[in-house]
Design an enzyme around this catalytic site. Structure first.
Site, PDB file in Angstrom:
ATOM      1  N   GLY A   1     -11.065 -23.219 -15.108  1.00  0.00           N
ATOM      2  CA  GLY A   1     -10.641 -24.578 -14.805  1.00  0.00           C
ATOM      3  C   GLY A   1     -11.838 -25.471 -14.523  1.00  0.00           C
ATOM      4  O   GLY A   1     -11.876 -26.634 -14.948  1.00  0.00           O
ATOM      5  N   GLN A   3      -3.296 -27.518  -9.697  1.00  0.00           N
ATOM      6  CA  GLN A   3      -2.305 -27.097  -8.705  1.00  0.00           C
ATOM      7  C   GLN A   3      -0.876 -27.343  -9.172  1.00  0.00           C
ATOM      8  O   GLN A   3       0.065 -26.911  -8.506  1.00  0.00           O
ATOM      9  CB  GLN A   3      -2.546 -27.826  -7.373  1.00  0.00           C
ATOM     10  CG  GLN A   3      -3.856 -27.439  -6.683  1.00  0.00           C
ATOM     11  CD  GLN A   3      -3.919 -25.963  -6.294  1.00  0.00           C
ATOM     12  OE1 GLN A   3      -2.888 -25.318  -6.082  1.00  0.00           O
ATOM     13  NE2 GLN A   3      -5.125 -25.409  -6.235  1.00  0.00           N
ATOM     14  N   SER A  18      -6.076 -24.261 -14.963  1.00  0.00           N
ATOM     15  CA  SER A  18      -6.745 -22.993 -14.705  1.00  0.00           C
ATOM     16  C   SER A  18      -5.711 -21.884 -14.595  1.00  0.00           C
ATOM     17  O   SER A  18      -4.819 -21.936 -13.745  1.00  0.00           O
ATOM     18  CB  SER A  18      -7.527 -23.108 -13.395  1.00  0.00           C
ATOM     19  OG  SER A  18      -8.090 -21.867 -13.063  1.00  0.00           O
ATOM     20  N   ALA A  19      -5.822 -20.857 -15.446  1.00  0.00           N
ATOM     21  CA  ALA A  19      -4.754 -19.861 -15.562  1.00  0.00           C
ATOM     22  C   ALA A  19      -4.538 -19.027 -14.306  1.00  0.00           C
ATOM     23  O   ALA A  19      -3.414 -18.662 -13.990  1.00  0.00           O
ATOM     24  CB  ALA A  19      -5.032 -18.947 -16.759  1.00  0.00           C
ATOM     25  N   HIS A  20      -5.619 -18.713 -13.583  1.00  0.00           N
ATOM     26  CA  HIS A  20      -5.428 -17.803 -12.449  1.00  0.00           C
ATOM     27  C   HIS A  20      -4.712 -18.488 -11.287  1.00  0.00           C
ATOM     28  O   HIS A  20      -4.376 -17.833 -10.313  1.00  0.00           O
ATOM     29  CB  HIS A  20      -6.763 -17.191 -12.005  1.00  0.00           C
ATOM     30  CG  HIS A  20      -7.676 -18.148 -11.312  1.00  0.00           C
ATOM     31  ND1 HIS A  20      -7.765 -18.199  -9.946  1.00  0.00           N
ATOM     32  CD2 HIS A  20      -8.514 -19.100 -11.783  1.00  0.00           C
ATOM     33  CE1 HIS A  20      -8.644 -19.145  -9.608  1.00  0.00           C
ATOM     34  NE2 HIS A  20      -9.110 -19.691 -10.706  1.00  0.00           N
ATOM     35  N   CYS A  62     -16.457 -24.246   9.634  1.00  0.00           N
ATOM     36  CA  CYS A  62     -16.873 -23.002  10.258  1.00  0.00           C
ATOM     37  C   CYS A  62     -16.636 -21.835   9.296  1.00  0.00           C
ATOM     38  O   CYS A  62     -16.478 -20.689   9.707  1.00  0.00           O
ATOM     39  CB  CYS A  62     -16.103 -22.824  11.554  1.00  0.00           C
ATOM     40  SG  CYS A  62     -15.426 -24.348  12.250  1.00  0.00           S
TER      41      CYS A  62
END
Lengths: 492, 492
Positions: free
Chosen positions: A69, A177, A194-196, A320
């Site tokens: 992506g 998303q 993005s495929a994953h 953090c």
């Protein structure tokens, strides 16, 4: 073991797994070759392109596969900017785009281009009018995500696309998303995914460029993927990506309905269960599977580790975290608290125990937050949050010195000893990392009278986000910062 | 069905397949995340990097994974050029590098850089002294392949690396064809490879950059892969790539020995079995699994299809392939015949029937060449190849007109009718594609006396390679070309 970090990556969808394994034997050859192995690979690649294009809503010849992506965004932005170079060199992006977009924007700026960031409101949403106002004569390209990856807020893509079209500016939509939900919006000129993120394998992104959009792929290229994405095609992964996109989309509406109920529950109950929490992101116009909240006086990474030990995998936009010392640019742009930040993103294919997992999470969260606050010496007392004084017993004093540099509150002693209630107190938190500067502020503000001013010396990046956010949450007045000096007036 | 195109891509090694499937369940998460799924993915990625680094001969922190071999080369070249920008903007490459290197060189040139191509000899090998001579004060980077992908010739990498080192110039080695054999040479500064060439999956390249080599990765980047290769890591494929590299290397010496015998047999027997063949590439310093030959008067693509119908998958560097109208830049740089070009590259893990497959290939090849020559109307007669006149009966006249534009040999009629043996004949092959201009030349040369000159009019790109190559093979004198006019003097 509940996995609540779907916005980062999700396990392979069973359909993807099956398609991947099935195409290992047929899809390994070079699809540019004329022999039978090459032709077989080509057939698989062409079929995957058709499937993906149908799911995205474009023509197969408008869609190319990329290695990720991020690479789809990099190529899409560079290619559209180069294609529109004559129109100008300005790139317009929202302030809450994915870092891949902002990295491409920074590269454009470093190469002499101009970048305009469109601000967002406190929910993380851009106003379409603000976006339109940023489009100038010299604008080559505009970028807007379909929905934010950290807080889930959906952007007004269709409305912005209409305004861009009116201004003659192509709009690139980062739909990473949203593709799983089929909610990427309409009217875009370029789209990346993005495929994953949808249950496909890693190693596959997609970039759609509408016919008629001027596009010059960044060199070097080769003959693959319409000369837009160089390098040997990863066909088994591409086949798996396309198959799983279709499968996920077929289940999307039912899954969204189910997940929205769970996310609503988290949004409602976390502030009831945990004091001093801010749920962030748009309450309505949002992804069905994602909720983000920030906890005052909490180290996000410590809370993430505590939840991990309890079996829950989440992510954090706090500064953090191990990989970065700067707080999430998204939370900063929204002006909301970055400390103690936790993002839950449920897999788009909810498992049978999803509801139970969320309930268990809500059960363990309050104690986990209490523990982290206790370790940090979070403030108790009337200025902490007066109406919940009973709950504040958990804000125990630290039993051991903080490992990361104990705040030198004594440095403010000069003024504090001058009177029992001095009108001005200085707290020196230089060298302290988030959330300590805010904790010191909260502890010390009771030392000045209403109307008095407290100065916090802090050089942690997060202070710039979290001190104003604390004031907003606590009803105190943020007077501004001068370098590492932050000034706050006590209002109640 | 014998697959002889390993230099393009090879099927998954069983070890790769097993590792890939085994890591699908553990390697899908984001290795940058702190939760257990992320940590598991990170462990796999780190282990794969160690395995690959050991096989390559570098430190793990010198090696990053990229989405493909092409991207490894693109990134390696751009990064080294940017890192050495102060030294100068000249890139030195051999003339026979892979197109991914030449594309990167072209992009560098388009951006204002300079490129020097080092020529090769007739075997495709650069002379180390030529390479050294090309290194100037302003040379930022030099690139040399370990072995050529089209003809198998190994380059003097170690010697050139020493000369580069002496000149203070980093050397990038494209080791795509050699990593499986562990023969990439020594002394390189950067090295690139591609997993699907050694039996790993597609989607994985590797780039090693020695400590101390100045390197500025081309923007945009992100925090992944040492900020050298952006985008989400494809961990299952990376794990499979590393595992199979180790496995292939363990078998490499035995496989090489076995394959070298088979390739030697092809090199020796093809010229015996088929008239008018030139075996190209270095006879000794070469890959163990690759042999390339070119057949006069043959359309490479037609021969490739004929062999495909007979069950053999090979590739061709002829210009008569579907993806390009220009002949192989490698064959052109070598000055050897490009028409009728066939490359056999045997898989680095030879199957049990490898020997039998090669024997069958040698059995069917002569008839396949004969057929293609027959269809094209290849020349027969004493000037074809006098000592094999008996075999030339196969050079039958065409029975049907050529589909691709019949050469207008009649256009030369004016001169040809002037005398039985005019001292100058012109053949008009404008619009004819390879190998027709050479066929027409061969047919017509008997029409001029020894010492006479023949002019061929040809606008096919391949003519520029193949007319001089034909003269070299046939012992005629190539007088040069002026635009589309090629002049040849008959010497025997």
């Amino acid at each position: 073991m509940p996995y609540f970090d779907a916005a980062s990556s999700v396990p392979l969808h069973p359909v993807a797994r099956e398609a991947l394994i099935a195409s290992l034997d047929e899809g390994w050859a070079d699809p540019a070759r004329l022999h039978r192995e090459g032709r077989r690979a080509r057939v698989l690649l062409d079929a995957a392109r058709e499937t993906a294009a149908e799911a995205v809503g474009c023509r197969p010849d408008e869609l190319v596969f990329t290695p990720s992506g991020a690479r789809a965004l990099h190529t899409g932005i560079a290619g559209a900017l180069a294609g529109r170079r004559r129109a100008g060199r300005r790139l317009v992006v929202s302030a809450v785009e994915h870092s891949a977009v902002l990295h491409a924007a920074a590269a454009h700026e470093a190469a002499g281009g101009a970048v305009t960031e469109v601000p967002v409101g406190r929910t993380g949403r851009v106003a379409a009018a603000d976006f339109a106002a940023a489009l100038g004569e010299d604008t080559a390209l505009a970028c807007l995500q379909s929905a934010n990856h950290e807080v889930g807020t959906e952007q007004p893509v269709t409305e912005v696309a209409g305004l861009c079209s009116g201004a003659g500016v192509p709009l690139l939509v980062d739909a990473a998303q949203s593709l799983a939900w089929g909610r990427a919006g309409e009217g875009w000129s370029l789209l990346a995914g993005s495929a994953h993120k949808w249950g496909g394998p890693a190693g596959v992104g997609l970039l759609a460029v509408r016919k008629g959009v001027r596009f010059v792929a960044p060199p070097p290229t080769d003959e693959r993927e319409s000369a837009r994405s160089p390098g040997f095609e990863n066909i088994p992964a591409i086949v798996a990506a396309a198959a799983s996109l279709r499968a996920v989309r077929a289940e999307a509406d039912a899954a969204a309905e189910r997940l929205r109920v769970l996310v609503d529950r988290v949004r409602a109950r976390v502030p009831e269960l945990v004091p001093d929490v801010e749920v962030v992101g748009d309450p309505v116009r949002r992804l069905p599977n994602l909720v983000t909240f920030s906890c005052l006086y909490v180290d996000g990474e410590a809370l993430l580790h505590a939840l991990d030990r309890l079996g829950f995998s989440v992510s954090s936009g706090s500064s953090c975290t191990s990989s970065t010392l700067t707080p999430s640019h998204v939370l900063r742009a929204m002006g909301v608290l970055s400390e103690g930040n936790i993002r839950l993103s449920l897999p788009p294919v909810p498992g049978p125990s999803a509801e139970e997992d969320v309930e268990r999470f809500l059960e363990v969260l309050p104690e986990a937050v209490r523990e982290v606050r206790g370790q940090l010496g979070a403030p108790a007392g009337p200025l902490g949050k007066p109406e919940e004084a009973a709950a504040s017993e958990a804000y125990a004093a630290p039993e051991e010195p903080d490992e990361r540099g104990e705040p030198r509150q004594e440095a403010a002693g000069e003024e504090r000893t001058a009177s029992a209630e001095p009108s001005h107190v200085t707290v020196d938190a230089l060298g302290s990392l988030c959330p300590l500067p805010v904790i010191e502020l909260a502890k010390a503000i009771g030392d000045v009278p209403v109307g008095g001013v407290i100065t916090v010396l802090a050089d942690d990046e997060a202070a710039r986000v979290d001190i104003p956010a604390w004031c907003e949450m606590r009803g105190q007045e943020y007077l501004g910062a001068d370098g590492t000096e932050f000034r706050v007036r006590r209002l109640d």
